[in-house]
Design a protein around this motif. Sequence first.
Motif, mmCIF file in Angstrom:
data_model
loop_
_atom_site.group_PDB
_atom_site.id
_atom_site.type_symbol
_atom_site.label_atom_id
_atom_site.label_comp_id
_atom_site.label_asym_id
_atom_site.label_seq_id
_atom_site.Cartn_x
_atom_site.Cartn_y
_atom_site.Cartn_z
ATOM 1 N N ASP A 1 1.134 -1.019 0.043
ATOM 2 C CA ASP A 1 -0.093 -0.035 -0.278
ATOM 3 C C ASP A 1 0.822 1.424 0.476
ATOM 4 O OD1 ASP A 1 0.961 1.097 1.965
ATOM 5 O OD2 ASP A 1 -1.188 -0.087 4.124
ATOM 6 N N ASP B 1 -6.284 5.914 -5.598
ATOM 7 C CA ASP B 1 -6.510 4.610 -4.852
ATOM 8 C C ASP B 1 -6.239 4.509 -4.204
ATOM 9 O OD1 ASP B 1 -4.769 3.670 -6.975
ATOM 10 O OD2 ASP B 1 -5.880 1.308 -6.400
ATOM 11 N N GLN B 2 -4.783 4.433 -4.253
ATOM 12 C CA GLN B 2 -3.234 4.563 -3.386
ATOM 13 C C GLN B 2 -3.692 5.179 -1.706
ATOM 14 O OE1 GLN B 2 -0.590 3.559 -6.393
ATOM 15 N NE2 GLN B 2 -0.251 1.958 -5.602
ATOM 16 N N HIS C 1 -7.199 4.918 0.123
ATOM 17 C CA HIS C 1 -6.931 3.491 0.980
ATOM 18 C C HIS C 1 -6.454 3.736 1.805
ATOM 19 C CE1 HIS C 1 -7.001 -0.710 1.172
ATOM 20 N NE2 HIS C 1 -5.610 -0.597 2.271
#
Length: 274
Positions: free
Chosen positions: A18, A39-40, A43
């Motif tokens: 991640d 999106d990372q 997260h």
Amino acid sequence: MPIEGLSINLATVREQFDLAQAVDACMAQGIHAIAPWRDQVAHIGLAEAARIVESNALRVTGLCRGGMFPACDPARREAAIEDNRRAVDEAAALHADCLVLVVGGLPEGSHDIRAAREMVAEGIAKLLPYAKANGVPLAIEPLHPMYAADRACVNTLEQALDICELLGDGIGVAVDVYHTWWDPMLEQQIARAGAAGRILAHHICDWLVPTRDLLFDRGMMGDGVIDLRGIRAAIEAAGYRGPQEVEIFSSQNWWKRPGDEVLSICVERFNTVC
């Protein structure tokens, strides 16, 4: 010691880490520049991502990605603008060098690529004042023509620069070798971009022969046919002094290897073949 001139696009190790883990792994290799994907960031949360960037004094060479402007009706086009404004906010919070735009392909059911390109220019024109007000340069990334229908109807550096000249300040280009290496006008257009101060990012990987998957089989630098040193020389001659950003999508190879190994090889190839 920090490795000058190298950035890692975190897509390169997205299957292993991640964002927080990727930063730790990069720092262990002496890599102090990254380019995350939205999106990372989502997260782990934007606030935490910004904290990680600031606490490690990282350079964010780009946020991936905005764009996807064409749509079959005005409401969807406006929704795309709103999403891009959110992307600008995220890039500003991360102090990113630019927001990378993958502009989008043909709307569903359309056969009119000229109209799609007009929608791209119109969409960026609507986004640009907001980006400028927030201090976020926009970087159009022309994609290889194989993606013209679904991902990006802007396929050459020349097309991207034409849009930049139409819209003025606050916008430039991301030169990704995977998408542009084949272009017979590449060196000329790099010089054109440099003269106008529009080179905002330089992405590197390699083109494999054969390529098994057109999206997910990018090569490690030195494993393919791209003249990486020649393109780098042209970009630097045009005045760009920023990092080279390694961006590798590789479902059958590099995403299956340990992330630390991938980053170590990125460093080695950057030092030997780029």
